[in-house]
Motif scaffolding. Structure first.
Motif, PDB file in Angstrom:
ATOM      1  N   ARG A 154       0.819  -1.214   0.000  1.00  0.00           N
ATOM      2  CA  ARG A 154       0.000   0.000   0.000  1.00  0.00           C
ATOM      3  C   ARG A 154       0.854   1.266   0.000  1.00  0.00           C
ATOM      4  N   TYR A 155       1.835   1.264   0.900  1.00  0.00           N
ATOM      5  CA  TYR A 155       2.711   2.437   0.977  1.00  0.00           C
ATOM      6  C   TYR A 155       3.784   2.314  -0.087  1.00  0.00           C
ATOM      7  N   MET A 156       4.221   3.443  -0.606  1.00  0.00           N
ATOM      8  CA  MET A 156       5.198   3.425  -1.691  1.00  0.00           C
ATOM      9  C   MET A 156       6.423   4.262  -1.352  1.00  0.00           C
ATOM     10  N   PRO A 157       7.326   3.742  -0.528  1.00  0.00           N
ATOM     11  CA  PRO A 157       8.534   4.523  -0.244  1.00  0.00           C
ATOM     12  C   PRO A 157       9.350   4.708  -1.531  1.00  0.00           C
ATOM     13  N   ARG A 158      10.098   5.800  -1.606  1.00  0.00           N
ATOM     14  CA  ARG A 158      10.840   6.091  -2.838  1.00  0.00           C
ATOM     15  C   ARG A 158      12.282   5.629  -2.677  1.00  0.00           C
TER      16      ARG A 158
END
Lengths: 306, 356
Positions: free
Chosen positions: B183-187
């Protein structure tokens, strides 16, 4: 207070509730179990071990009980050993619970007590000098230990040599001697007063029976000893007795092979093993007869080299 | 909410070793051992000068676990030194993560910490070269079947762990800090560009990204047997943020990487269990920026409080098993979109053969 000072009912209720507190070598264990075999094993074979019902620090709290909630468990009940909320080994058939208890106690120490360099070895003592016998299973180490102990040597351990990393002294870890298969009858014939626990049949090591250590050894559970010699025993049926000096370098390697935590201790393990070996002698002993072996060991024990 | 454990209070100096009775140490040692923080407890008590106040038989257990730590440290330092030297020849500079990073860098909060694998972060484009190179140095892949390969390579943030044939050391090679399907999209590129040079000469995540990573690991996971130790790490990392600007920067980084929620939970639970000093207004700022409602938040707090404990019978309260099960589901739900998750669980339940 000793285990033999307690009434059977007190031992049972301690085992079933908060745990039976018992001193084994430099450690206090708290043992919980509902199994009658475990109760009987502790009552018969740990008679002179210290016990205490006062709250105190416990080194290892363990539990040996019937494994719950499995369908297989109803058909073929198994006992499991629990330490710190974990079950480190595969459960064993219920009638092997005394062996499971003994192995579990050894494991607690060999996996956690890194204040010691721990060798897979038997340790006995006479005249204030300790004899350490590192060897693999099947070398006749436990049988020879039982025989020596029957002749008045003090038992420190038949399984684990606890060498203090700071002092090089060997500490007692006095427990029942675990004899396997043919050696059970050998010792029953050799030592008529020997007290045995219930035999556990069909274990991974075959039939295992535990021999009660002499009371005189158990009460000296706080007395460490200085190592005078390492002997590497080798039993072979019909072999002529021989005792020969082993080079220190080669003895060192055998000690390392039989150590549980040599690599973990790093430099400290090296220092400890070198110190102890530099202050003792090393021998190979091959034997086919217990009396011959004891005669040879007694010879060097009375001699001047130690 | 329950009050902090005696172990937690001893770890952060809220309680002095002098005030713990010998029989109380039994439980402290057992809980600490089960959570793998006994070595950390040893180092903190020594640092505070309280070690000598403890019963000698307790000291022996603490020292014994310190010996275990020394072995881990020795092995990790040796392994990392040789790994980095080998990768450097190909001009690949890995970033060290988690346990190995803290220990090799000799972070004081992690003195005494043990860990099972060495975790590395390398850019995704270099992964194949790294694998190839490691093969030449005796590292072998695991999880060889097609499904597991696809699971790791298409969906996860790491490749299947590699094991050294002789030394049995396990390496986890990551290219980002959360599954690609999460769900979360760290870069990921941001993690590399703000990485720093540690005192030991190795690349490490920035202080803020270390918090982000530890928080993400704990609060989006589906397994909680290391949860307590992970929170000890988080407490240690947060105590390094001294100035208010540090906390502002933490907020900005969390926002940038879309990780406000796990970082909020991390701060909240570290403060609850370890009384981590947090400047006024920080929790409120994170809280205000979250999209999840108050009701759900309270529920999650209760579930996390239940599972972030040493995995020892004395610390497990009633409801532990249910909380763990619910968070297991949440962890998987956060990691994969629904359709993929059903496919994955179906495969694992019915089609996968038992494989090592």
């Amino acid at each position: 207070m000793k285990i033999c000072d307690l009434a059977g009912a007190d031992i049972r209720s301690a085992l079933k509730s908060t745990g039976l507190q018992i001193q084994i070598g430099p450690f206090w264990f708290s043992i919980r179990s509902k199994l009658p075999d475990v109760h009987e094993h502790l009552t018969n074979l740990y008679r002179y071990a210290n016990t205490d019902s006062q709250p105190r620090f416990i080194d290892f709290s363990i539990e040996v009980d019937r494994k719950k909630s499995s369908i297989r468990g109803w058909l073929k009940p198994v006992a499991e050993f629990t330490f710190n909320g974990n079950v480190p080994f595969t459960p064993l058939p219920l009638d092997q619970s005394p062996a499971l208890l003994e192995w579990g106690i050894n494991w607690c120490v060999s996996a956690h007590a890194h204040q010691f360099l721990i060798l897979h070895a038997a340790v006995v003592e006479k005249d204030g000098k300790a004899l350490v016998m590192p060897a693999l299973s099947g070398s006749g180490k436990s049988t020879l230990t039982a025989a020596l102990v029957s002749k008045g040597w003090r038992l420190l351990s038949d399984e684990l040599a606890l060498l203090c990393v700071d002092s090089g002294q060997v500490f007692p870890f006095t427990k029942p001697i675990s004899l396997k298969n043919a050696s059970i009858d050998v010792i029953k014939d050799y030592w008529l007063d020997a007290r045995f626990g219930k035999s556990c049949t069909d274990t991974v090591k075959g039939t295992v029976s535990h021999l009660c250590p002499p009371d005189a050894s158990v009460v000296r559970t706080n007395d460490s000893a200085t190592v005078a010699a390492f002997i590497f025993p080798k039993f072979r049926s019909g072999a002529a007795p021989s005792l020969s000096s082993r080079a220190k370098s080669s003895a060192y390697m055998t000690i390392v092979e039989n150590a549980f935590n040599y690599y973990l201790l790093g430099e400290r393990g090296f220092e400890c093993a070198s110190y102890v070996l530099n202050h003792s002698e090393a021998f190979d002993l091959s034997f086919g007869d217990l009396d011959d072996a004891i005669a040879l060991v007694s010879q060097i024990w009375g001699g001047e080299s130690l | 909410m329950r009050s902090p454990l005696r172990l937690s209070q001893l770890l952060v100096g809220q309680l002095s070793a002098a005030d713990v009775l010998p029989e109380q140490w039994t439980e402290v040692v057992e809980q600490a051992r089960s959570a793998q923080v006994l070595g950390i407890l040893c180092s903190r008590l020594r640092e505070r000068g309280e070690f000598q106040l403890i019963d000698v038989s307790v000291q022996k257990h603490l020292l014994s676990s310190w010996r275990i730590f020394e072995k881990y440290r020795r092995d990790a330092q040796w392994e990392v030194e040789h790994l980095c030297a080998a990768l450097e020849k190909e001009e690949i500079v890995p970033v060290l993560l988690k346990g190995a990073a803290y220990v090799v860098e000799e972070e004081s909060f992690a003195l005494g910490r043990t860990f099972s694998d060495i975790d590395l972060l390398v850019p995704k484009c270099d992964i194949e070269r790294v694998e190839e190179l490691l093969k030449w140095h005796g590292w072998q892949g695991t999880h060889h079947n097609d499904y597991d390969q696809r699971y790791y390579r298409e969906w996860m943030h790491e490749i299947p762990p590699v094991v050294h044939v002789k030394r049995q050391t396990v390496l986890d090679i990551h290219h980002t800090i959360l599954p690609l399907t999460a769900r979360y999209m760290p870069r990921a590129e941001e993690l590399f560009s703000s990485a720093r040079q540690g005192n030991g000469g190795y690349r490490l995540l920035s202080r803020y990204d270390q918090v982000l990573h530890a928080a993400t690991h704990l609060f989006t996971d589906s397994e909680y047997n290391h949860a307590y130790r992970d929170l000890v790490d988080i407490d240690g990392l947060l105590r390094l943020l001294i100035e208010v600007e540090d906390w502002n920067e933490l907020f900005n980084r969390a926002q940038l990487h879309d990780l406000l929620e796990p970082v909020y939970f991390a701060i909240y639970h570290a403060q609850a269990e370890f009384l981590t000093p947090v400047p006024e207004g920080v929790i409120e700022r994170f809280s205000a920026a979250l999209s999840i409602g108050g009701m759900r938040r309270r529920w999650l707090h209760r579930l996390f409080t239940k599972v972030i404990v040493p995995p020892h019978p004395s610390a497990l309260e009633s409801g532990y098993a249910l909380a763990e099960r619910l968070l297991f589901v949440r962890g998987h739900y956060l990691r994969m979109p629904k359709r993929l998750l059903f496919q994955h669980l179906f495969y694992k339940a019915f089609l996968a053969k038992d494989e090592a």
